[in-house]
Design an enzyme around this catalytic site. Structure first.
Site, PDB file in Angstrom:
ATOM      1  N   ASN A  13      22.363  57.832  55.169  1.00 55.19           N
ATOM      2  CA  ASN A  13      22.410  57.155  56.478  1.00 55.19           C
ATOM      3  C   ASN A  13      23.654  57.571  57.281  1.00 55.19           C
ATOM      4  O   ASN A  13      24.224  56.771  58.014  1.00 55.19           O
ATOM      5  CB  ASN A  13      22.348  55.636  56.305  1.00 55.19           C
ATOM      6  CG  ASN A  13      22.102  54.850  57.591  1.00 55.19           C
ATOM      7  OD1 ASN A  13      22.631  53.763  57.780  1.00 55.19           O
ATOM      8  ND2 ASN A  13      21.301  55.381  58.498  1.00 55.19           N
ATOM      9  N   CYS A  15      23.555  61.218  58.378  1.00 57.53           N
ATOM     10  CA  CYS A  15      23.136  62.456  59.056  1.00 57.53           C
ATOM     11  C   CYS A  15      21.772  62.273  59.746  1.00 57.53           C
ATOM     12  O   CYS A  15      21.696  62.145  60.970  1.00 57.53           O
ATOM     13  CB  CYS A  15      23.052  63.618  58.068  1.00 57.53           C
ATOM     14  SG  CYS A  15      24.617  64.034  57.261  1.00 57.53           S
ATOM     15  N   SER A  17      18.940  59.945  59.370  1.00 56.14           N
ATOM     16  CA  SER A  17      18.346  58.702  59.888  1.00 56.14           C
ATOM     17  C   SER A  17      19.133  58.092  61.055  1.00 56.14           C
ATOM     18  O   SER A  17      18.502  57.515  61.961  1.00 56.14           O
ATOM     19  CB  SER A  17      18.094  57.677  58.778  1.00 56.14           C
ATOM     20  OG  SER A  17      19.267  57.301  58.110  1.00 56.14           O
ATOM     21  N   ASP A 127      18.197  68.361  54.430  1.00 59.91           N
ATOM     22  CA  ASP A 127      19.405  67.569  54.626  1.00 59.91           C
ATOM     23  C   ASP A 127      20.551  68.418  55.189  1.00 59.91           C
ATOM     24  O   ASP A 127      21.048  69.331  54.511  1.00 59.91           O
ATOM     25  CB  ASP A 127      19.814  66.978  53.275  1.00 59.91           C
ATOM     26  CG  ASP A 127      20.771  65.822  53.444  1.00 59.91           C
ATOM     27  OD1 ASP A 127      21.496  65.817  54.464  1.00 59.91           O
ATOM     28  OD2 ASP A 127      20.770  64.939  52.581  1.00 59.91           O
TER      29      ASP A 127
END
Ligand code: 4NP
Length: 169
Positions: A13, A15, A17, A127
């Site tokens: 939480n 990067c 979202s 990611d």
């Protein structure tokens, strides 16, 4: 009218979202729909709890004029899960982690973000914490989020108890 509750989830939480949350909120503002939705984001892990978005995510969000003021990493809670109508995740790991936390009768809330994009079913949003490609994250979210909003606008009331399914190409 009850607000549609949308929760974006990734590992940390910091990067993906938070970017999704800020982008979705901006889209709602632009469409005049903010009053109809409650939008937030959360982490599946606790390690970054309280952290500000990653500097790379901040830079990309700044470049796209997104508002993330006050955002800090928030580990997902049972209340978040209970309240959410849509839990939109970034990758397969998020889905498997959440399945450990969410009762099976609520798994229909769980979605992989890119599943809604024609031809992108099963695609993970890689990611950027590892790749540093934050603009790629933005571009993928930019493909998916308008389709999610359209889906929610079209289906939320009638398909509240059902699960989403999308055509793949
Ligand atoms: P996110 O990225 O899930 O998109 O916020 C990551 C943030 C932190 C870590 C990994 C990914 N971490 O290992 O701390």
């Amino acid at each position: 009218m009850k607000k549609t509750n949308v929760l974006f989830v990734c590992l940390g939480n910091i990067c993906r979202s938070p970017m999704a949350e800020a982008m979705f909120k901006k889209m709602l503002t632009n469409e005049g729909l903010s009053d109809n939705y409650s939008v937030s984001s959360a982490a599946t892990e606790n390690d970054e709890a309280g952290s500000r978005p990653h500097p790379g995510a901040q830079k990309t969000m700044d470049a796209h004029h997104l508002d993330y003021r006050g955002k800090r990493s928030h580990p997902i809670t049972a209340t978040d899960i209970q309240n959410a109508d849509y839990i939109i995740t970034m990758d397969d790991y998020n889905i498997s982690d959440l399945k450990e936390m969410i009762p099976q009768d609520q798994w229909d809330k769980l979605h992989l973000c890119m599943d809604i994009v024609p031809g992108k079913k099963g695609v993970n949003i890689v990611d950027p914490w590892y790749t540093h490609r934050f603009e790629d994250t933005y571009q993928m979210l930019d493909q998916a989020l308008p389709l999610w909003l359209k889906y929610m606008q079209d289906h939320h009331n009638s398909k509240r108890e059902g699960s989403a399914s999308f055509d793949s190409e």
